[in-house]
Design an enzyme around this catalytic site. Structure first.
Site, PDB file in Angstrom:
ATOM      1  NE  ARG A 132      -3.939   0.147   2.044  1.00  0.00           N
ATOM      2  CZ  ARG A 132      -5.004   0.395   2.793  1.00  0.00           C
ATOM      3  NH1 ARG A 132      -5.274  -0.381   3.826  1.00  0.00           N
ATOM      4  NH2 ARG A 132      -5.799   1.413   2.536  1.00  0.00           N
ATOM      5  CG  HIS A 189      -6.599  -0.409  -4.574  1.00  0.00           C
ATOM      6  ND1 HIS A 189      -5.330  -0.829  -4.217  1.00  0.00           N
ATOM      7  CD2 HIS A 189      -6.887   0.629  -3.746  1.00  0.00           C
ATOM      8  CE1 HIS A 189      -4.876  -0.076  -3.234  1.00  0.00           C
ATOM      9  NE2 HIS A 189      -5.798   0.807  -2.923  1.00  0.00           N
ATOM     10  CE1 TYR A 249     -21.708  17.035 -10.489  1.00  0.00           C
ATOM     11  CE2 TYR A 249     -20.358  17.121  -8.509  1.00  0.00           C
ATOM     12  CZ  TYR A 249     -21.595  17.147  -9.111  1.00  0.00           C
ATOM     13  OH  TYR A 249     -22.725  17.281  -8.354  1.00  0.00           O
TER      14      TYR A 249
END
Length: 753
Positions: free
Chosen positions: A39, A85, A129
């Site tokens: 990670r 993931h 968006y």
């Protein structure tokens, strides 16, 4: 009836006994390594963390190419989370956003469309968006060779998909884009570098594998931050790049302009990398604070005129101001001069390792040789397969009439194929015995026979046959070239260097950060004339200073309005002791020199004291305290004496005494060993003790018991009673003669009045 023995039950499995601490230690180590490897830390080979690698690979799989339309970020995030993931959408979207921000990455890997945040700390719009697609360099040189078996693949978290262990990145991305990450017990912080310089460093290493850090720095000059600025400690870079650990001293760039009104303008045009985000707003506040605290009187205005064209923060100065002195003050007191901690930690050979500049480039170059070897092995295999088929088709064209005769005389495809491969003619009708004899000599391979049987008739056109022969010649040349590359390291090096030069030519940019040696900003304190003044503080804690002549002419008027008056020198400080046991220092020089009727400023504005949170108990100049001792008394009855010199400190706020939970300071005052002390409680008990009975303690100590208090009672007043002094206290409708009270021992009950 005889009893029967119950059958014994067999327990399958095994019970393992272990120390709980050992189990916890192993579990924590496993967790820590999972965070470190899976990670938080980038791989030295591709310079990417797993979340970045998976996001880019998912975009590649979705076909979101640099020359194709943008796709919604939400689609990318959702697909990445579902396939590769499973750690939440916010971490994936944040990684996507950062890879698209050109003010954070020296080489953005994602082409973002929409609001992806700003250098001033504005966050990106919601992922529903914004849109994104791969950058050209990412597609061609980070993901382009995945179809050539250049890296290993591993199962995803639920083993329904395959994902690359590492991307076949063809540049040292760890240096170009840098990295930041916090793992368990370790963290990485790698600054970005200039792509062109890093490529030159790789080429230099390939030509001289024994190159040292100093020689490498002829090519890689130092970090190159996307925000520009200046790295001020060039002389320390060799040590930092040798060890992989150190501190960079960064500074923004400024220039001096002149406003239309003739005032000088100090303009900040580039900021340190560490100021990205909220750091710009904090810088503006810090400069404003310099004016508020009167550390400079030369700044008249500050405005942020930054835009898409770049940073522009304008600081307007007074006419005749010392611009260099103001610049030094700003550098010293704000983050316009800052440090960047370097810790070049990355995953190398499956484990975390701190690497210097040359080792990072060595790992990258070795990785280039590895992916280049696997790439050309795959290409060679494909060319060998192509050659086999081309040779078969060319041979077939030379005996096409026989092949057509075999096809026409065969009853099945397999019958024709057996004839082409093994010369089996049984069951096939030939026009002549000579044709059959010739057919028995045929020995095409399986693949060649399939290609012949699949061949279309138009391939028999003369021009097509010529094209086939040209393709065959090209294939032979490719095979020779690939074998040379695979068998000769120098040839492979030429290919890698040529590829690096191609990347440099297409994507290189000019260096933005200046590398030099600049001394730290030094503030030259102007000598201040020390004068006698009167510090005047009213009952609302508004403070000002009056010069001696003004005070002496208006003594009665000043005393009528003031709560505290101190005759001090202008370089003195006033200590403000509070009920919470704190002491705040107030510089006399910070108080305005006022006229008689001027109100002054609240001491909250020029010290750390906050009247809305704590109450002032005692004020005294530090110069006076140095020659005396102070008596501390709390509401719950603790008392002690502390030497006043302990409060002559440089910090603006300290703890003046230690308090027990729920206790508050009731009294602080000058201590007279010849006097006696009278304590009065809320329940109207009085106790008079000799001052010498109260022990002297350090400021960090808790006091001793002054008076034995009953349950629910606490101290209300403390009286200092000098020798042969008459003093009274009002209690209800009568007075208590304090000088008539008997001197008793400390920590006793006292008497009720």
């Amino acid at each position: 009836m005889p009893k029967t023995k119950a059958p014994e039950t067999e327990i399958s499995g095994e019970i393992i006994e272990t120390e709980y601490s050992s189990l916890m230690k192993k579990s924590y180590i496993d967790y820590a390594m999972s965070v470190i490897i899976a990670r938080a830390l980038p791989d030295v080979r591709d310079g990417l963390k797993p979340v970045q690698r998976r996001t880019l690979y998912d975009m590649y799989e979705l076909g979101i190419r640099w020359d194709k339309p943008y796709r919604k970020s939400a689609r990318i995030v959702g697909d990445t989370m579902g396939k590769y993931h499973p750690h939440g959408d916010s971490s994936i979207y944040e990684a996507l956003v950062v890879m698209a921000q050109d003010f954070k990455k020296g080489l953005p890997l994602v082409d973002g469309h929409g609001n992806f945040g700003s250098i001033e700390g504005d966050g990106a719009a919601a992922m529903r968006y914004t849109e994104a697609r791969l950058q050209k360099i990412t597609q061609e040189y980070f993901l382009g060779d995945l179809d050539k078996d250049v890296v290993d693949f591993m199962p995803n978290f639920d083993e329904t998909e395959k994902e690359p262990v590492v991307l076949p990145v063809q540049i040292p991305n760890l240096l170009v884009n840098g990295a930041e990450g916090i793992a368990v017990g370790m963290a990485t912080s790698i600054p970005p570098h200039n792509l062109s310089e890093v490529i030159d460093g790789c080429i230099a290493y390939m030509k001289n594998p024994d190159i040292n850090t100093k020689q490498m720095m002829q090519y890689v000059k130092g970090p190159d931050f996307p925000t520009g600025g200046i790295v001020c400690n060039a002389e320390e870079l060799e040590e930092i790049y040798s060890t992989g650990v150190g501190k960079l001293r960064l500074r923004g760039k400024t220039k001096v302009e002149t406003a239309k009104n003739g005032k000088p303008l100090l303009v900040v045009t580039e900021i340190p990398y560490t100021m990205i985000g909220a750091g710009i707003g904090k810088f503006l506040n810090d400069v404003a604070k310099l004016v508020e605290t009167r550390e400079t009187t030369d700044i008249t205005d500050i405005s942020n005129q930054s835009s898409k064209e770049g940073i522009r923060i304008v600081i307007e100065l007074k006419k005749g101001a010392d611009v260099e002195a103001v610049e030094n003050l700003i550098m010293k007191k704000t983050r316009l001069e800052d440090t960047f901690g370097v810790n070049m930690l990355a995953v190398a050979d499956g484990k975390p390792e701190t690497l210097g500049l040359v080792p990072v480039i060595r790992h990258s170059v070795e990785f280039q040789y590895e992916i280049c070897t696997r790439k050309y092995q795959t290409l060679l295999q494909k060319e060998e397969e192509k050659r086999e088929i081309q040779e078969g088709l060319i041979r077939a064209c030379d005996c096409i009439d026989l092949i057509i005769e075999i096809l026409r005389g065969s009853k099945t495809r397999q019958q024709a194929k057996d004839c082409l491969v093994n010369g089996v003619t049984e069951g096939i009708q030939f026009k002549s015995a000579a044709s059959e004899r010739e057919a028995k000599t045929l020995s095409f391979t399986e693949k060649q026979a399939d290609a012949i049987l699949d061949m279309r008739l138009y391939r028999l056109i003369g021009l097509e046959i010529d094209a086939l022969r040209r393709d065959y010649a090209e294939t032979i040349a490719n095979i020779a070239s690939y074998k040379d590359i695979l068998g000769n390291r120098a040839s492979m090096a030429r290919v890698i260097i040529g590829n690096l030069k191609k990347i440099k030519k297409e994507f290189a940019v000019e260096r933005k950060t200046e590398i030099t040696d600049v001394d730290e900003a030094v503030i030259v304190e102007k000598p201040v004339e020390v004068t006698d003044v009167y510090a005047v503080i009213d009952r609302f804690f508004y403070a000002k200073t009056l010069d001696s002549s003004t005070y002496e002419r208006n003594t009665e008027a000043v005393q009528a309005d003031a709560r505290y008056i101190f005759h001090v020198q202008s370089d003195d400080r006033i200590a403000v002791f509070t009920e919470r046991g704190n002491m705040h220092l107030l510089k006399v020089a910070d108080l305005p020199v006022a006229k008689l009727r001027d109100k002054g400023v609240p001491i909250d504005n020029v010290s750390n004291f906050d009247s809305s949170k704590e109450e002032a108990v005692f004020l005294e100049p530090v110069s006076a305290m140095n020659a005396e001792k102070l008596l501390f008394v709390t509401k719950k009855g603790s008392c002690k004496v502390t030497d006043g010199s302990e409060f002559d400190v440089s910090r603006r706020t300290i703890s003046a005494t230690k308090l027990l939970e729920g206790d508050k300071v009731l009294f602080v005052g000058a201590f007279d060993p010849a006097a006696s002390i009278v304590f009065e409680s809320e329940k109207e008990y009085f106790l008079r003790v000799a001052a010498t009975d109260i022990p002297e303690k350090k400021k960090i100590a808790v006091g001793v018991k002054s008076m034995e208090l009953s349950k629910g009672d606490e101290l209300k007043h403390v009286y200092i009673l000098p020798e042969e002094t008459e003093m009274t206290a009002d209690v209800g409708d009568h007075k208590v003669l304090l000088h008539r009270l008997k001197v008793s021992g400390r920590a006793t009950k006292g008497s009720k009045r």
